[in-house]
Scaffold this active site. Structure first.
Site, PDB file in Angstrom:
ATOM      1  N   GLY A  19       1.124  12.484 -28.429  1.00 45.73           N
ATOM      2  CA  GLY A  19       1.480  13.595 -29.217  1.00 45.73           C
ATOM      3  C   GLY A  19       2.749  12.843 -30.300  1.00 45.73           C
ATOM      4  O   GLY A  19       2.284  13.838 -31.259  1.00 45.73           O
ATOM      5  N   ASN A 101      -6.579  14.514 -20.486  1.00 50.46           N
ATOM      6  CA  ASN A 101      -7.441  13.895 -19.523  1.00 50.46           C
ATOM      7  C   ASN A 101      -7.775  14.678 -17.985  1.00 50.46           C
ATOM      8  O   ASN A 101      -6.110  15.117 -17.033  1.00 50.46           O
ATOM      9  CB  ASN A 101      -7.577  12.659 -19.103  1.00 50.46           C
ATOM     10  CG  ASN A 101      -8.127  12.045 -19.851  1.00 50.46           C
ATOM     11  OD1 ASN A 101      -8.259  12.140 -21.006  1.00 50.46           O
ATOM     12  ND2 ASN A 101      -7.916  10.501 -19.638  1.00 50.46           N
ATOM     13  N   ALA A 127      -3.953   6.503 -29.213  1.00 50.55           N
ATOM     14  CA  ALA A 127      -2.985   6.188 -29.554  1.00 50.55           C
ATOM     15  C   ALA A 127      -2.673   4.840 -28.544  1.00 50.55           C
ATOM     16  O   ALA A 127      -2.661   5.144 -27.355  1.00 50.55           O
ATOM     17  CB  ALA A 127      -2.876   7.064 -29.691  1.00 50.55           C
ATOM     18  N   LYS A 183     -16.805  15.406 -20.043  1.00 50.50           N
ATOM     19  CA  LYS A 183     -15.991  13.649 -19.761  1.00 50.50           C
ATOM     20  C   LYS A 183     -15.499  13.430 -18.514  1.00 50.50           C
ATOM     21  O   LYS A 183     -15.664  12.274 -18.455  1.00 50.50           O
ATOM     22  CB  LYS A 183     -14.675  14.248 -20.764  1.00 50.50           C
ATOM     23  CG  LYS A 183     -13.522  13.298 -20.745  1.00 50.50           C
ATOM     24  CD  LYS A 183     -12.595  13.403 -22.475  1.00 50.50           C
ATOM     25  CE  LYS A 183     -12.354  12.556 -22.075  1.00 50.50           C
ATOM     26  NZ  LYS A 183     -10.885  12.028 -23.230  1.00 50.50           N
ATOM     27  N   ASN A 191     -12.717   4.994 -14.608  1.00 52.02           N
ATOM     28  CA  ASN A 191     -11.671   5.363 -14.700  1.00 52.02           C
ATOM     29  C   ASN A 191     -10.839   4.440 -13.622  1.00 52.02           C
ATOM     30  O   ASN A 191     -10.394   3.220 -13.447  1.00 52.02           O
ATOM     31  CB  ASN A 191     -10.698   6.520 -14.793  1.00 52.02           C
ATOM     32  CG  ASN A 191     -10.768   5.961 -16.306  1.00 52.02           C
ATOM     33  OD1 ASN A 191     -11.656   5.690 -16.966  1.00 52.02           O
ATOM     34  ND2 ASN A 191     -10.142   7.271 -16.793  1.00 52.02           N
ATOM     35  N   SER A 253      -8.008   4.812 -18.845  1.00 51.53           N
ATOM     36  CA  SER A 253      -6.836   4.902 -18.709  1.00 51.53           C
ATOM     37  C   SER A 253      -5.803   4.183 -17.873  1.00 51.53           C
ATOM     38  O   SER A 253      -4.831   4.032 -17.421  1.00 51.53           O
ATOM     39  CB  SER A 253      -6.329   6.504 -19.458  1.00 51.53           C
ATOM     40  OG  SER A 253      -7.152   6.818 -18.517  1.00 51.53           O
TER      41      SER A 253
HETATM   42  N1  LIG Z   1      -3.215   7.435 -25.366  1.00 50.06           N
HETATM   43  C1  LIG Z   1      -4.243   7.892 -25.863  1.00 50.06           C
HETATM   44  O1  LIG Z   1      -4.970   7.341 -26.028  1.00 50.06           O
HETATM   45  C2  LIG Z   1      -4.987   9.059 -25.259  1.00 50.06           C
HETATM   46  C3  LIG Z   1      -5.847   9.128 -25.628  1.00 50.06           C
HETATM   47  C4  LIG Z   1      -6.756  10.490 -25.158  1.00 50.06           C
HETATM   48  C5  LIG Z   1      -6.795  11.486 -24.039  1.00 50.06           C
HETATM   49  N2  LIG Z   1      -5.219  10.598 -22.987  1.00 50.06           N
HETATM   50  C6  LIG Z   1      -4.493  12.050 -22.420  1.00 50.06           C
HETATM   51  O2  LIG Z   1      -4.064  12.441 -23.199  1.00 50.06           O
HETATM   52  C7  LIG Z   1      -3.086  12.484 -22.673  1.00 50.06           C
HETATM   53  C8  LIG Z   1      -1.051  12.364 -22.199  1.00 50.06           C
HETATM   54  O3  LIG Z   1      -1.181  10.564 -22.824  1.00 50.06           O
HETATM   55  P1  LIG Z   1      -0.321   9.558 -23.778  1.00 50.06           P
HETATM   56  O4  LIG Z   1      -1.115   7.886 -23.603  1.00 50.06           O
HETATM   57  O5  LIG Z   1      -0.080  10.311 -24.558  1.00 50.06           O
HETATM   58  O6  LIG Z   1       0.773   9.455 -22.291  1.00 50.06           O
HETATM   59  P2  LIG Z   1       1.938   9.305 -22.548  1.00 50.06           P
HETATM   60  O7  LIG Z   1       2.393   8.314 -23.386  1.00 50.06           O
HETATM   61  O8  LIG Z   1       3.062   9.136 -21.084  1.00 50.06           O
HETATM   62  O9  LIG Z   1       2.939  10.271 -23.195  1.00 50.06           O
HETATM   63  C9  LIG Z   1       3.627  11.672 -22.300  1.00 50.06           C
HETATM   64  C10 LIG Z   1       4.877  12.156 -22.523  1.00 50.06           C
HETATM   65  O10 LIG Z   1       4.840  13.359 -22.046  1.00 50.06           O
HETATM   66  C11 LIG Z   1       6.675  13.209 -22.002  1.00 50.06           C
HETATM   67  N3  LIG Z   1       6.433  14.366 -20.195  1.00 50.06           N
HETATM   68  C12 LIG Z   1       6.827  14.059 -19.361  1.00 50.06           C
HETATM   69  N4  LIG Z   1       7.799  15.100 -18.599  1.00 50.06           N
HETATM   70  C13 LIG Z   1       8.059  15.346 -19.243  1.00 50.06           C
HETATM   71  C14 LIG Z   1       8.362  16.929 -19.166  1.00 50.06           C
HETATM   72  N5  LIG Z   1       9.266  17.524 -17.878  1.00 50.06           N
HETATM   73  N6  LIG Z   1      10.206  17.391 -20.438  1.00 50.06           N
HETATM   74  C15 LIG Z   1       9.418  16.783 -22.189  1.00 50.06           C
HETATM   75  N7  LIG Z   1       7.997  15.331 -22.114  1.00 50.06           N
HETATM   76  C16 LIG Z   1       7.512  14.909 -20.931  1.00 50.06           C
HETATM   77  C17 LIG Z   1       6.220  11.530 -21.300  1.00 50.06           C
HETATM   78  O11 LIG Z   1       7.947  11.835 -21.614  1.00 50.06           O
HETATM   79  P3  LIG Z   1       8.943  10.381 -20.347  1.00 50.06           P
HETATM   80  O12 LIG Z   1       8.407   9.066 -21.752  1.00 50.06           O
HETATM   81  O13 LIG Z   1       9.278  10.558 -20.651  1.00 50.06           O
HETATM   82  O14 LIG Z   1       8.339  10.268 -19.076  1.00 50.06           O
HETATM   83  C18 LIG Z   1       5.837  11.401 -22.385  1.00 50.06           C
HETATM   84  O15 LIG Z   1       6.429  10.865 -23.808  1.00 50.06           O
HETATM   85  C19 LIG Z   1      -2.768  11.690 -21.054  1.00 50.06           C
HETATM   86  O16 LIG Z   1      -3.872  13.229 -20.310  1.00 50.06           O
HETATM   87  C20 LIG Z   1      -3.993  11.255 -21.474  1.00 50.06           C
HETATM   88  O17 LIG Z   1      -5.079  10.711 -19.950  1.00 50.06           O
HETATM   89  C21 LIG Z   1      -4.326  10.039 -23.980  1.00 50.06           C
END
Ligand SMILES: NC(=O)c1ccc[n+]([C@@H]2O[C@H](COP(=O)([O-])OP(=O)(O)OC[C@H]3O[C@@H](n4cnc5c(N)ncnc54)[C@H](OP(=O)(O)O)[C@@H]3O)[C@@H](O)[C@H]2O)c1
Length: 303
Positions: A19, A101, A127, A183, A191, A253
């Site tokens: 995000g 995912n 990221a 995917k 995983n 992940s």
């Molecule tokens: N990171 C990567 O490189 C990557 C690459 C490809 C795909 N993905 C996929 O993308 C998705 C997100 O991954 P991510 O790595 O970005 O995860 P992340 O860093 O854990 O981000 C998720 C965010 O959502 C927030 N959140 C959770 N519940 C919420 C709510 N009720 N209201 C508002 N915010 C809320 C979390 O806040 P809190 O910190 O407060 O819990 C956290 O900031 C996953 O499915 C992952 O598998 C990630």
């Protein structure tokens, strides 16, 4: 809505790694971006890699109500609890783009969004939210965006263009479920095994592990084929080996989630596969075994 107008105001629900990455790139491409978090802060300062910090408005109801596009980047198991409370605050023609995912998190709430164009994006960009103020773009990838309902078909081209201007390459795929199965198939192989063995992706290239992966592939391809999508067992095995090699230094992940005592997305990856296998009476013992082992690990992490 013409191309220039599209997505001028964007709100991002879930300011985690992905995000925050998209927030910064979309801001840099001239969009007005706000964030919606779990907290009550009214602004959040974020820098992308070593760039100067950007001050994003945060948790402001007027920004949410004026959003042309809501991007939902919470984890699969957080989608419903995060998204449902804000749906009624969106304007009627606000587009909604989910990106996480796995599969199965959005399908059950899709009918509640029939007024809105709804999309799904799957991305291979990497990221990392290094700390509260900084997000790192750890891996160049690509993003595939497709429509989840009829209203989205019309606007797919302009949404993809907005992403292409911000963080290319982005591609449109009107058969997004095929892309998601492609995917999930690889995620089901890599995983759980990396999480259970506490290893990097590359360590799955050992001969005995590849035999397990070959069995996983044949179970997975039977389910995907029964679902009406294309999946060839041998091609899936070859593709999985390519991904293992190309990402050999990476931790998956799911590995990271288990390692950091966090819930995993297993219910939406192998769990979704098993659910669809049951619907078609297909036996998937190897996938079931990995699923149960991950659930055990998650339960141990709870304590
Ligand atoms: N990171 C990567 O490189 C990557 C690459 C490809 C795909 N993905 C996929 O993308 C998705 C997100 O991954 P991510 O790595 O970005 O995860 P992340 O860093 O854990 O981000 C998720 C965010 O959502 C927030 N959140 C959770 N519940 C919420 C709510 N009720 N209201 C508002 N915010 C809320 C979390 O806040 P809190 O910190 O407060 O819990 C956290 O900031 C996953 O499915 C992952 O598998 C990630």
């Amino acid at each position: 809505m013409n191309t220039l107008e599209y997505g001028l105001n964007i709100c991002i629900l879930g300011a985690g790694a992905i995000g925050s990455l998209w927030a910064c790139y979309l801001n840099n491409a001239g969009r007005t971006v706000s964030l919606w978090t779990r907290g009550s802060e009214s602004s959040l300062s974020l820098s992308l890699d070593d760039q100067p910090a950007i001050l994003f408005p945060c948790n402001q109801e007027s920004q949410l109500a004026n959003a042309d596009l809501l991007i939902v980047t919470v984890k699969a198991w957080q989608v419903q609890s995060a998204f449902k409370p804000i749906l009624s605050q969106l304007k009627a023609d606000c587009s909604i783009l989910f990106s996480h995912n796995g599969m199965g998190a959005v399908e059950t709430i899709l009918p509640q969004m029939s007024e809105h164009p709804v999309f799904f994006a799957t991305t291979t960009h990497g990221a990392l939210r290094k700390n509260q103020q900084q997000v790192l773009h750890t891996g160049q990838g690509q993003t595939i965006i497709g429509p989840l309902n009829d209203k989205a078909e019309v606007e797919l081209g302009s949404l993809v263009q907005a992403f292409n201007l911000a963080l290319p390459p982005a591609h449109a795929d009107s058969n997004i479920y095929q892309a998601l199965w492609n995917k999930i198939a690889i995620n089901c192989c890599i995983n759980p095994l990396t999480a259970l063995r506490d290893c990097r992706n590359g360590e799955l290239a050992a001969k005995d592990t590849l035999e397990i992966i070959e069995t996983l592939c044949s179970e997975i391809s039977a389910v995907i084929t029964a679902e009406g999508f294309s999946c060839n067992n041998a091609e899936l095995f070859a593709r999985t080996k390519q991904v293992i090699e190309a990402t050999s230094k990476n931790f998956s992940s799911m590995h990271q989630d288990i390692h950091h005592n966090r819930p995993t997305e297993i219910n939406y990856i192998t769990g979704y596969l098993l659910e669809r296998a049951r619907a078609h009476n297909i036996d998937t013992p190897m996938n079931k075994n990995l699923f149960e082992q991950i659930k055990q690990k998650e339960a141990q992490n709870d304590h």
